[in-house]
Write an enzyme that holds these catalytic residues in place. Structure first.
Site, PDB file in Angstrom:
ATOM      1  N   GLU A 100       0.820  -1.212   0.000  1.00  0.00           N
ATOM      2  CA  GLU A 100       0.000   0.000   0.000  1.00  0.00           C
ATOM      3  C   GLU A 100       0.849   1.256   0.000  1.00  0.00           C
ATOM      4  OE1 GLU A 100      -2.311  -0.267   3.527  1.00  0.00           O
ATOM      5  OE2 GLU A 100      -3.110  -2.194   2.913  1.00  0.00           O
ATOM      6  N   CYS A 341      -2.350   0.976   8.367  1.00  0.00           N
ATOM      7  CA  CYS A 341      -1.561   0.199   7.428  1.00  0.00           C
ATOM      8  C   CYS A 341      -2.047  -1.242   7.389  1.00  0.00           C
ATOM      9  CB  CYS A 341      -0.065   0.310   7.725  1.00  0.00           C
ATOM     10  SG  CYS A 341       0.449  -0.109   9.373  1.00  0.00           S
TER      11      CYS A 341
HETATM   12  N1  SAH Z   1       7.158  -0.235  11.035  1.00  0.00           N
HETATM   13  C1  SAH Z   1       7.307   1.145  11.244  1.00  0.00           C
HETATM   14  C2  SAH Z   1       6.634   1.992  10.180  1.00  0.00           C
HETATM   15  C3  SAH Z   1       5.320   1.543   9.653  1.00  0.00           C
HETATM   16  S1  SAH Z   1       3.963   1.647  10.755  1.00  0.00           S
HETATM   17  C4  SAH Z   1       6.816   1.542  12.617  1.00  0.00           C
HETATM   18  O1  SAH Z   1       6.210   0.726  13.284  1.00  0.00           O
HETATM   19  O2  SAH Z   1       7.105   2.657  13.031  1.00  0.00           O
HETATM   20  C5  SAH Z   1       3.619   3.396  10.771  1.00  0.00           C
HETATM   21  C6  SAH Z   1       2.975   3.873  12.031  1.00  0.00           C
HETATM   22  O3  SAH Z   1       1.601   3.417  12.123  1.00  0.00           O
HETATM   23  C7  SAH Z   1       3.670   3.399  13.302  1.00  0.00           C
HETATM   24  O4  SAH Z   1       3.806   4.436  14.226  1.00  0.00           O
HETATM   25  C8  SAH Z   1       2.713   2.354  13.796  1.00  0.00           C
HETATM   26  O5  SAH Z   1       2.887   2.127  15.160  1.00  0.00           O
HETATM   27  C9  SAH Z   1       1.378   2.968  13.433  1.00  0.00           C
HETATM   28  N2  SAH Z   1       0.228   2.060  13.484  1.00  0.00           N
HETATM   29  C10 SAH Z   1       0.170   0.751  13.190  1.00  0.00           C
HETATM   30  N3  SAH Z   1      -1.087   0.279  13.373  1.00  0.00           N
HETATM   31  C11 SAH Z   1      -1.832   1.329  13.771  1.00  0.00           C
HETATM   32  C12 SAH Z   1      -3.203   1.496  14.129  1.00  0.00           C
HETATM   33  N4  SAH Z   1      -4.062   0.475  14.115  1.00  0.00           N
HETATM   34  N5  SAH Z   1      -3.618   2.719  14.511  1.00  0.00           N
HETATM   35  C13 SAH Z   1      -2.750   3.773  14.532  1.00  0.00           C
HETATM   36  N6  SAH Z   1      -1.462   3.679  14.221  1.00  0.00           N
HETATM   37  C14 SAH Z   1      -0.996   2.466  13.852  1.00  0.00           C
HETATM   38 FE1  SF4 Z   2       5.500  -3.696  11.611  1.00  0.00          FE
HETATM   39 FE2  SF4 Z   2       4.783  -2.935  14.046  1.00  0.00          FE
HETATM   40 FE3  SF4 Z   2       5.305  -1.095  12.172  1.00  0.00          FE
HETATM   41 FE4  SF4 Z   2       3.091  -2.640  11.997  1.00  0.00          FE
HETATM   42  S1  SF4 Z   2       3.549  -1.112  13.566  1.00  0.00           S
HETATM   43  S2  SF4 Z   2       4.495  -2.144  10.365  1.00  0.00           S
HETATM   44  S3  SF4 Z   2       3.888  -4.605  12.846  1.00  0.00           S
HETATM   45  S4  SF4 Z   2       6.746  -2.569  13.097  1.00  0.00           S
END
Ligand code: SAH
Ligand code: SF4
Length: 354
Positions: A100, A341
């Protein structure tokens, strides 16, 4: 289907070649070195998708290249458009793997959120991507191509990049850095390094490495709790990197770079929004150079977690401010379009199964 054939024929993709490799191929074809720069401009700046479009190359060279190499080939397989103008895309690479990315326009700006991996191995409990596991890492070209797709769709320059789509960038470090440099380079998108943000769940050895990169890229760390026990439960993939260690490494990052990192904190009702959690968060950030982004949790289907109230989010911001820590509530863009995501992918797969 062309992509599948190309894979069978084992052609390499032009965008995954280094300048040196490209020059070597051109030499083999009896071409001067400067052709490499011309070709790179077509690929990275103009974003062409076929060799035929490279009109300043001799026709014979164009056909020789197309016999030997592929050129991208990302295909859009689903999209959602939000009321706020954001567009979310599901893009598929020639091997069938899909990721995505999101385009978020405001006035004269276009921010693009890209994925670094298809899926993710870190297993965060609140994340739709984490639930599905890792399919594979993306190449630098595949990461770059997402932003090109969004740029072409909006038909405007990309002004900032956030690597907050699927995947953990620090688990795909070399490709990610290559992509960041392409975003930054004048031969690529020419986006200022400070407008390019990498978000990590906190892979400490890679944060150290990142501190030593010469560019001024921005770093965001997904904190989500400053209480070890809570964080272990929410983010099992980074259990081995303790909060104390993270605190120290972030101190070194600030000392080395002079840049302000962002901590992301998605408020989950009854889990990380209690008074004890707030106090721990204040302690973690107090006296350090930091910006806290309070995020509204996106609902993930089948998840037991619920977002906290807007009032609680405001309390977090005020308490942090009272100890001298700058915090903002990130308005959740595209919240009407499965913005968390992994969600668009889940939905597309479901409708395929149905
Ligand atoms: N893996 C990296 C970047 C991708 S996730 C990371 O974890 O930082 C990007 C952001 O979306 C991160 O801050 C993650 O914690 C957040 N995220 C994931 N699932 C989420 C959700 N259900 N609601 C809000 N933020 C979420
Ligand atoms: Fe991966 Fe956690 Fe980032 Fe989701 S929030 S993309 S599981 S590191």
């Amino acid at each position: 289907m062309q992509g599948t054939n190309d894979i069978r024929q084992n052609k390499s993709d032009l965008r995954s070649m280094t300048r040196g490799q490209l020059e070597a191929l051109l030499a083999e074809l009896g071409q001067p070195k400067f052709r490499a720069k011309q070709i790179e401009e077509w690929v990275w700046t103009k974003g062409v998708t076929s060799f035929d479009q490279m009109t300043n190359l001799p026709k014979t060279l164009r056909s020789e290249l197309s016999e030997r190499l592929t050129l991208g080939g990302v295909e859009e397989i689903a999209r959602q458009v939000s009321r706020d103008g954001s567009r979310k895309y599901l893009l598929r690479y020639p091997d069938g793997v899909a990721v995505e990315c999101v385009g978020m326009p405001t006035k004269n700006r276009l921010a693009v959120c890209v994925s670094s991996q298809a899926g993710c191995a870190m297993g965060c409990a609140f994340c739709a991507t984490g639930a599905a596991g890792l399919t594979r890492s993306l190449t630098a070209a595949e990461i770059y191509e997402q932003a090109m797709h969004v740029r072409d769709d909006f038909n405007t320059r990309v002004t900032s990049i956030v690597m907050m789509g699927q995947g953990e960038p620090m688990m795909n470090y070399d490709a990610v850095l290559d992509a960041l440099r392409k975003f930054n380079s004048p031969e690529g998108m020419g986006i200022g390094a400070r407008h390019i943000t990498v978000s990590t769940c906190g892979v400490i050895p890679m944060i150290k490495r990142f501190s030593n990169e010469p560019e001024q890229f921005t770093l965001a760390v997904s904190l989500h709790s400053a209480v070890q026990k809570t964080r272990n439960a929410l983010m099992p993939g980074v259990k081995k990197y303790s909060l104390i260690h993270l605190y120290d490494v972030m101190g070194e990052y600030v000392d080395k770079t002079g840049r302000r990192p962002t901590y992301e904190y998605a408020l989950i009702q009854g889990v990380n929004d209690t008074d004890e959690e707030l106090a721990a968060l204040c302690d973690f950030c107090r006296g350090t150079l930091a910006h806290v982004n309070i995020i509204q949790l996106n609902n993930v289907e089948g998840s037991k977690f619920r977002p906290s109230s807007a009032a609680r989010a405001q309390e977090f911001v005020s308490r942090l401010a009272s100890v001298g820590v700058e915090a903002t509530i990130r308005n959740s863009r595209g919240s009407d379009i499965d913005a968390a995501c992994g969600q668009l992918r889940q939905r597309a797969l479901r409708s395929k199964e149905a």
